[in-house]
Motif scaffolding. Structure first.
Motif, PDB file in Angstrom:
ATOM      1  N   PHE A  61      37.010 -29.956  61.525  1.00  0.00           N
ATOM      2  CA  PHE A  61      38.384 -30.251  61.098  1.00  0.00           C
ATOM      3  C   PHE A  61      38.757 -29.354  59.916  1.00  0.00           C
ATOM      4  CE2 PHE A  61      41.681 -33.543  59.593  1.00  0.00           C
ATOM      5  CZ  PHE A  61      42.645 -33.001  60.436  1.00  0.00           C
ATOM      6  N   ALA A  62      38.756 -28.047  60.210  1.00  0.00           N
ATOM      7  CA  ALA A  62      38.982 -27.058  59.153  1.00  0.00           C
ATOM      8  C   ALA A  62      39.832 -25.906  59.676  1.00  0.00           C
ATOM      9  CB  ALA A  62      37.650 -26.512  58.646  1.00  0.00           C
ATOM     10  N   LEU A  63      40.654 -25.350  58.794  1.00  0.00           N
ATOM     11  CA  LEU A  63      41.337 -24.099  59.100  1.00  0.00           C
ATOM     12  C   LEU A  63      40.365 -22.956  58.884  1.00  0.00           C
ATOM     13  CD1 LEU A  63      44.884 -24.545  57.500  1.00  0.00           C
ATOM     14  CD2 LEU A  63      44.238 -24.787  59.907  1.00  0.00           C
ATOM     15  N   GLN A  64      40.420 -21.956  59.757  1.00  0.00           N
ATOM     16  CA  GLN A  64      39.537 -20.804  59.640  1.00  0.00           C
ATOM     17  C   GLN A  64      40.369 -19.523  59.652  1.00  0.00           C
ATOM     18  OE1 GLN A  64      36.752 -21.267  62.910  1.00  0.00           O
ATOM     19  NE2 GLN A  64      35.351 -22.445  61.635  1.00  0.00           N
ATOM     20  N   TRP A  65      40.174 -18.709  58.644  1.00  0.00           N
ATOM     21  CA  TRP A  65      40.777 -17.379  58.599  1.00  0.00           C
ATOM     22  C   TRP A  65      39.806 -16.441  59.303  1.00  0.00           C
ATOM     23  CZ3 TRP A  65      45.261 -15.462  58.427  1.00  0.00           C
ATOM     24  CH2 TRP A  65      45.483 -14.131  58.106  1.00  0.00           C
ATOM     25  N   ILE A  66      40.200 -15.967  60.494  1.00  0.00           N
ATOM     26  CA  ILE A  66      39.313 -15.189  61.353  1.00  0.00           C
ATOM     27  C   ILE A  66      39.617 -13.714  61.127  1.00  0.00           C
ATOM     28  CG2 ILE A  66      38.555 -14.827  63.741  1.00  0.00           C
ATOM     29  CD1 ILE A  66      39.919 -17.613  64.330  1.00  0.00           C
ATOM     30  N   SER A  67      38.741 -13.028  60.397  1.00  0.00           N
ATOM     31  CA  SER A  67      38.969 -11.621  60.062  1.00  0.00           C
ATOM     32  C   SER A  67      37.637 -11.010  59.658  1.00  0.00           C
ATOM     33  CB  SER A  67      39.974 -11.506  58.909  1.00  0.00           C
ATOM     34  OG  SER A  67      39.378 -11.937  57.705  1.00  0.00           O
ATOM     35  N   ASP A  68      37.690  -9.763  59.192  1.00  0.00           N
ATOM     36  CA  ASP A  68      36.454  -9.142  58.725  1.00  0.00           C
ATOM     37  C   ASP A  68      36.000  -9.736  57.396  1.00  0.00           C
ATOM     38  OD1 ASP A  68      38.540  -8.112  57.290  1.00  0.00           O
ATOM     39  OD2 ASP A  68      38.130  -6.017  57.765  1.00  0.00           O
ATOM     40  N   GLU A  69      36.854 -10.546  56.770  1.00  0.00           N
ATOM     41  CA  GLU A  69      36.487 -11.308  55.586  1.00  0.00           C
ATOM     42  C   GLU A  69      36.879 -12.769  55.812  1.00  0.00           C
ATOM     43  OE1 GLU A  69      37.970  -9.641  51.968  1.00  0.00           O
ATOM     44  OE2 GLU A  69      37.220  -7.621  52.418  1.00  0.00           O
ATOM     45  N   PRO A  70      36.112 -13.467  56.641  1.00  0.00           N
ATOM     46  CA  PRO A  70      36.490 -14.827  57.036  1.00  0.00           C
ATOM     47  C   PRO A  70      36.455 -15.818  55.873  1.00  0.00           C
ATOM     48  CG  PRO A  70      34.266 -14.320  57.781  1.00  0.00           C
ATOM     49  CD  PRO A  70      34.836 -13.045  57.250  1.00  0.00           C
ATOM     50  N   ARG A  71      37.345 -16.806  55.985  1.00  0.00           N
ATOM     51  CA  ARG A  71      37.387 -17.891  55.011  1.00  0.00           C
ATOM     52  C   ARG A  71      37.697 -19.179  55.759  1.00  0.00           C
ATOM     53  NH1 ARG A  71      41.192 -16.221  50.039  1.00  0.00           N
ATOM     54  NH2 ARG A  71      40.492 -18.293  49.357  1.00  0.00           N
ATOM     55  N   SER A  72      37.434 -20.304  55.133  1.00  0.00           N
ATOM     56  CA  SER A  72      37.739 -21.579  55.787  1.00  0.00           C
ATOM     57  C   SER A  72      38.195 -22.597  54.750  1.00  0.00           C
ATOM     58  CB  SER A  72      36.518 -22.110  56.545  1.00  0.00           C
ATOM     59  OG  SER A  72      35.469 -22.430  55.663  1.00  0.00           O
ATOM     60  N   LEU A  73      38.930 -23.586  55.235  1.00  0.00           N
ATOM     61  CA  LEU A  73      39.423 -24.672  54.392  1.00  0.00           C
ATOM     62  C   LEU A  73      39.228 -25.979  55.131  1.00  0.00           C
ATOM     63  CD1 LEU A  73      41.039 -25.505  51.764  1.00  0.00           C
ATOM     64  CD2 LEU A  73      43.056 -25.530  53.267  1.00  0.00           C
ATOM     65  N   ALA A  74      38.296 -26.814  54.665  1.00  0.00           N
ATOM     66  CA  ALA A  74      38.116 -28.151  55.245  1.00  0.00           C
ATOM     67  C   ALA A  74      39.355 -28.979  54.934  1.00  0.00           C
ATOM     68  CB  ALA A  74      36.866 -28.803  54.660  1.00  0.00           C
ATOM     69  N   LEU A  75      39.936 -29.606  55.958  1.00  0.00           N
ATOM     70  CA  LEU A  75      41.193 -30.329  55.775  1.00  0.00           C
ATOM     71  C   LEU A  75      41.004 -31.732  55.218  1.00  0.00           C
ATOM     72  CD1 LEU A  75      43.111 -29.214  58.985  1.00  0.00           C
ATOM     73  CD2 LEU A  75      43.507 -28.470  56.635  1.00  0.00           C
ATOM     74  N   HIS A  76      39.820 -32.304  55.404  1.00  0.00           N
ATOM     75  CA  HIS A  76      39.582 -33.659  54.911  1.00  0.00           C
ATOM     76  C   HIS A  76      39.873 -33.742  53.415  1.00  0.00           C
ATOM     77  CE1 HIS A  76      37.762 -37.663  54.798  1.00  0.00           C
ATOM     78  NE2 HIS A  76      37.191 -37.287  53.664  1.00  0.00           N
ATOM     79  N   GLY A  77      40.769 -34.658  53.037  1.00  0.00           N
ATOM     80  CA  GLY A  77      41.116 -34.853  51.633  1.00  0.00           C
ATOM     81  C   GLY A  77      42.179 -33.914  51.095  1.00  0.00           C
ATOM     82  N   LYS A  78      42.672 -32.992  51.945  1.00  0.00           N
ATOM     83  CA  LYS A  78      43.676 -32.028  51.489  1.00  0.00           C
ATOM     84  C   LYS A  78      45.091 -32.528  51.788  1.00  0.00           C
ATOM     85  CE  LYS A  78      40.828 -28.748  50.106  1.00  0.00           C
ATOM     86  NZ  LYS A  78      39.553 -29.440  50.433  1.00  0.00           N
ATOM     87  N   SER A  79      45.990 -32.261  50.859  1.00  0.00           N
ATOM     88  CA  SER A  79      47.407 -32.564  51.068  1.00  0.00           C
ATOM     89  C   SER A  79      48.090 -31.390  51.766  1.00  0.00           C
ATOM     90  CB  SER A  79      48.093 -32.818  49.727  1.00  0.00           C
ATOM     91  OG  SER A  79      48.155 -31.611  48.969  1.00  0.00           O
ATOM     92  N   HIS A  80      49.286 -31.639  52.250  1.00  0.00           N
ATOM     93  CA  HIS A  80      50.060 -30.576  52.896  1.00  0.00           C
ATOM     94  C   HIS A  80      50.289 -29.413  51.920  1.00  0.00           C
ATOM     95  CE1 HIS A  80      53.206 -28.529  55.143  1.00  0.00           C
ATOM     96  NE2 HIS A  80      54.005 -28.652  54.093  1.00  0.00           N
ATOM     97  N   ASN A  81      50.645 -29.714  50.691  1.00  0.00           N
ATOM     98  CA  ASN A  81      50.932 -28.655  49.725  1.00  0.00           C
ATOM     99  C   ASN A  81      49.698 -27.817  49.408  1.00  0.00           C
ATOM    100  OD1 ASN A  81      53.634 -29.291  49.519  1.00  0.00           O
ATOM    101  ND2 ASN A  81      53.366 -30.611  47.729  1.00  0.00           N
ATOM    102  N   GLU A  82      48.529 -28.458  49.379  1.00  0.00           N
ATOM    103  CA  GLU A  82      47.296 -27.705  49.132  1.00  0.00           C
ATOM    104  C   GLU A  82      47.009 -26.744  50.279  1.00  0.00           C
ATOM    105  OE1 GLU A  82      44.242 -30.346  46.538  1.00  0.00           O
ATOM    106  OE2 GLU A  82      44.877 -31.265  48.426  1.00  0.00           O
ATOM    107  N   VAL A  83      47.281 -27.183  51.499  1.00  0.00           N
ATOM    108  CA  VAL A  83      47.051 -26.313  52.659  1.00  0.00           C
ATOM    109  C   VAL A  83      48.025 -25.133  52.627  1.00  0.00           C
ATOM    110  CG1 VAL A  83      47.014 -26.164  55.170  1.00  0.00           C
ATOM    111  CG2 VAL A  83      46.188 -28.235  54.034  1.00  0.00           C
ATOM    112  N   VAL A  84      49.275 -25.406  52.337  1.00  0.00           N
ATOM    113  CA  VAL A  84      50.284 -24.341  52.275  1.00  0.00           C
ATOM    114  C   VAL A  84      49.915 -23.314  51.207  1.00  0.00           C
ATOM    115  CG1 VAL A  84      52.687 -23.825  51.665  1.00  0.00           C
ATOM    116  CG2 VAL A  84      52.170 -25.700  53.246  1.00  0.00           C
ATOM    117  N   ASP A  85      49.466 -23.774  50.049  1.00  0.00           N
ATOM    118  CA  ASP A  85      49.067 -22.842  48.981  1.00  0.00           C
ATOM    119  C   ASP A  85      47.907 -21.956  49.446  1.00  0.00           C
ATOM    120  OD1 ASP A  85      50.993 -23.811  47.282  1.00  0.00           O
ATOM    121  OD2 ASP A  85      49.633 -25.122  46.171  1.00  0.00           O
TER     122      ASP A  85
END
Length: 253
Positions: A61-85
């Motif tokens: 349950f995480a957003l994943q930035w799929i690129s040559d420099e991957p990153r991820s953001l676990a959504l559990h406990g995150k607000s909408h504004n935190e995800v947008v930022d």
């Protein structure tokens, strides 16, 4: 908010990223998504020449930035504004003069409150939803190949259905088919198929009874098969193949 609704909302981050950075298509196909059976995640279309994508990983349950420099953001406990930022930050890696904006041109049946956060609250439900997306991909791919039809299999973020759309070869009939989510028609995920000629739904009132599923001819003109009425991929593919057989009879009268 249940797990399905949260996934539907989370998928909008992928849709709004596509809206922000991809060239607009009249049919909105720039916003639709794929589901990777191996990675078990939703993915946008490539967002730049390097093939960067945004994904939504179901198991974590995480957003994943799929690129040559991957990153991820676990959504559990995150607000909408935190995800947008977070999205505003990671998308600066794109070779684009555009900026990320969370802006949709359609309404969803639910929304997160200002102080509400995403919650991974039902692992069993998540596993079922993963299975349904994999099943839909497998069934639709096989049906398209068997019937020599050509279509992408995509998830449309507004209705959150997995679908395909193709003309029947050498005819004026086009069919739409897929797996859709519970709605006013069926209180369960269900397979559907409908036929069109000149954008009008084809009358199914005289079609022979199906071995599985049933024809409808009211607001929705086509056939449906609730997931609870089928137990495996073969039954679902047989449902589609039989329905397409009847549509071909109409197309080539």
């Amino acid at each position: 908010m249940d797990m399905f609704a949260q996934l539907h909302l989370a998928a909008q981050y992928l849709a709004t990223t596509a809206i922000s950075f991809l060239e607009k298509k009249e049919d909105d196909s720039h916003t639709n998504l794929s589901f990777s059976n191996t990675e078990k995640r939703l993915e946008t279309r490539p967002l730049d020449k390097k093939g960067s994508k945004l994904g939504l990983d179901f198991p974590d349950f995480a957003l994943q930035w799929i690129s040559d420099e991957p990153r991820s953001l676990a959504l559990h406990g995150k607000s909408h504004n935190e995800v947008v930022d977070w999205l505003k930050e990671v998308t600066t890696a794109l070779d684009s003069s555009k900026a990320y904006n969370y802006r949709l041109h359609y309404q969803l049946p639910y929304a997160m409150g200002i102080y509400e956060t995403f919650q991974m609250n039902n692992q069993k439900k998540m596993e079922q939803l993963i299975w349904l997306r994999i099943l839909a991909n497998q069934v639709l791919s096989e049906v398209l190949a068997t019937n020599r039809l050509h279509s992408e299999v995509r998830i449309w973020p507004h209705h959150f259905d997995t679908g395909a759309f193709s003309p029947l070869n050498n005819s004026d009939v086009t069919i739409g088919l897929g797996l859709t989510v519970p709605d006013s028609l069926v209180a369960d995920h269900y397979f559907y198929i409908s036929g069109y000629c000149a954008h009008s739904g084809l009358d199914t009132s005289t079609f022979p009874k199906l071995s599985q599923g049933k024809w409808l001819n009211q607001k929705f003109k086509g056939a449906i098969l609730p997931v609870t009425k089928t137990t495996d991929k073969k039954e679902a593919t047989d449902f589609f193949n039989e329905a397409i057989h009847h549509y071909r009879k109409v197309a080539f009268k």
